[in-house]
Design an enzyme around this catalytic site. Sequence first.
Site, PDB file in Angstrom:
ATOM      1  CB  CYS A  79      -0.973  -0.042   1.169  1.00 49.00           C
ATOM      2  SG  CYS A  79      -2.639   0.357   0.670  1.00 49.00           S
ATOM      3  CG  HIS A 167      -3.751  -3.580   3.568  1.00 47.81           C
ATOM      4  ND1 HIS A 167      -2.675  -3.167   4.314  1.00 47.81           N
ATOM      5  CD2 HIS A 167      -4.352  -2.454   3.115  1.00 47.81           C
ATOM      6  CE1 HIS A 167      -2.624  -1.845   4.327  1.00 47.81           C
ATOM      7  NE2 HIS A 167      -3.633  -1.387   3.599  1.00 47.81           N
ATOM      8  CD  GLU A 169      -1.495  -6.212   5.817  1.00 48.69           C
ATOM      9  OE1 GLU A 169      -1.519  -5.005   6.104  1.00 48.69           O
ATOM     10  OE2 GLU A 169      -1.200  -6.639   4.683  1.00 48.69           O
ATOM     11  N   GLY A 222      -1.665 -15.853  37.444  1.00 50.26           N
ATOM     12  CA  GLY A 222      -2.596 -16.924  37.093  1.00 50.26           C
ATOM     13  C   GLY A 222      -2.914 -16.926  35.611  1.00 50.26           C
ATOM     14  N   GLY A 223      -2.451 -15.915  34.882  1.00 53.01           N
ATOM     15  CA  GLY A 223      -2.719 -15.805  33.452  1.00 53.01           C
ATOM     16  C   GLY A 223      -1.692 -16.527  32.600  1.00 53.01           C
ATOM     17  CB  VAL A 224      -1.690 -17.158  28.929  1.00 55.64           C
ATOM     18  CG1 VAL A 224      -0.791 -17.867  27.922  1.00 55.64           C
ATOM     19  CG2 VAL A 224      -3.082 -17.773  28.913  1.00 55.64           C
TER      20      VAL A 224
END
Length: 509
Positions: A79, A167, A169, A222-224
């Site tokens: 672009c 684009h 993507e 406690g999260g990823v």
Amino acid sequence: MQSKILILDFGSQYTQLIARKIREINVYCEIFPYNNYPENYLDYNGLILSGSPASVRDKDAPQIELNLFRNKIPILGICYGAQYMAHKYNGEVMPSDKREYGRANLKYICNEEILFNNINLNSQVWMSHGDTIVNIPHDFTNIASSEEVKHVAFKINNEKTYGIQFHPEVYHSSDGQQLLKNFVIDICKSIPDWTPASFVETTIHELQQKLTEDKVILGLSGGVDSSVAAVLLHKAIGKNLTCIFVDNGLLRLNEFAEVMLSYKNMGLNVIGVDAAQEFITNLKDVAEPEKKRKIIGKTFIQVFDREANKIENVKWLAQGTIYPDVIESVSVNGPSATIKSHHNVGGLPEFMKLKIVEPLRLLFKDEVRRVGEELNIPHNILKRHPFPGPGLAIRILGDITQAKIDILQQVDNIFIEELKKDNLYNSVWQAAAILLPVQSVGVMGDERTYENAVALRAVSSTDGMTADWSHLPYEFLAKVSNKIINNVRGVNRVVYDISSKPPATIEWE
């Protein structure tokens, strides 16, 4: 030497998507601002120039010295990147007098061109630009057109330099991934060796070299992200890692005990700290969202510092920073406008004097999960929905009391458990219950009630930057509403939030 692609960002909203799509091909890539690229740029296998909200015809349009790269490494301009090349070498770029936003189809493709290998005529592409290339320079060759746009793609003669005015993507470009693969693998000759297994092996080795026998502390949530960071560090330095998991009293129902058990089963050295009363006391009578966040952040640092000081000779603090945070901090226009304070702690106070180690700083969120799979982290942690650092404090609109926390924990627990029972949990990116500062009239039995209203929120997303509300079945919502009202004393009305992001955010505060 590992293959890698350099992406120069001119300010496009899609730049991170380019990087994620390339990494899905198992090729490593990095994003840099167009005006601050690395000195070793010729060590990369190829260069991609992103789109931009700017016009190449603007007086202050972003520019780079293309001759530094041309004929040295392959180049793909997307672009703005394509229009900049045409403009730079005396082509003609003008405001478009036709609609060049949205879906288009390729009506001409140069079949001999590697960039379009395995891409057929009529392939759908996504346009998003106000300018268009009217004439290409004399040493450029047109290699694709649509019904409305003549110069959809071009190649500079006798070199591996390309430009496309769409684009690849974005999801709407149906063969976009194939085009990027043609460029990255076939033209740039990259080796697809960026895999979770290779990342784990390399990162553990690098952590061992960097940390040697030093002690490291890590704040677990406690999260990823923090969990994957913890396991990587544990594999690298073992007992020299100490994890601290703080219960701020604003977690989900029974979450502290359940997550602590999961961590113990993973072999991690975890200190659990019950600081719930301290947080809730500090939040007394505070209703303004930003104040709540700042109080929680400050209290967390105080608690964390207190616990860290009990461990002798700690030299490093580990953080679960991921690549979007890194990109944001060095973006073309600086960090985005602040909508709210970041969920994480942010910075460390000066007095802690610890060095920072960030084992996940090269990864996108979906890659963190794939690395977690490689590390055999349990699914109850790996598939866990994102949960804000301030916890339920920003899901209770208004001031915080223990009674309100108790109500919201019960409502939230019913919602999450029912999502799991109906096999809907993994199809939702994030689910939340919000306690509204609103009472509504109702009838229970023969009695009139005047009690709390709660909102349920569920969204689908890949990275949280944009999100659509989840179209959960009506029958499911009816069942959850009924169960909440029948089981949670103090709630007599349930509503479902059908706002997308943008314009709404995922959280309410």
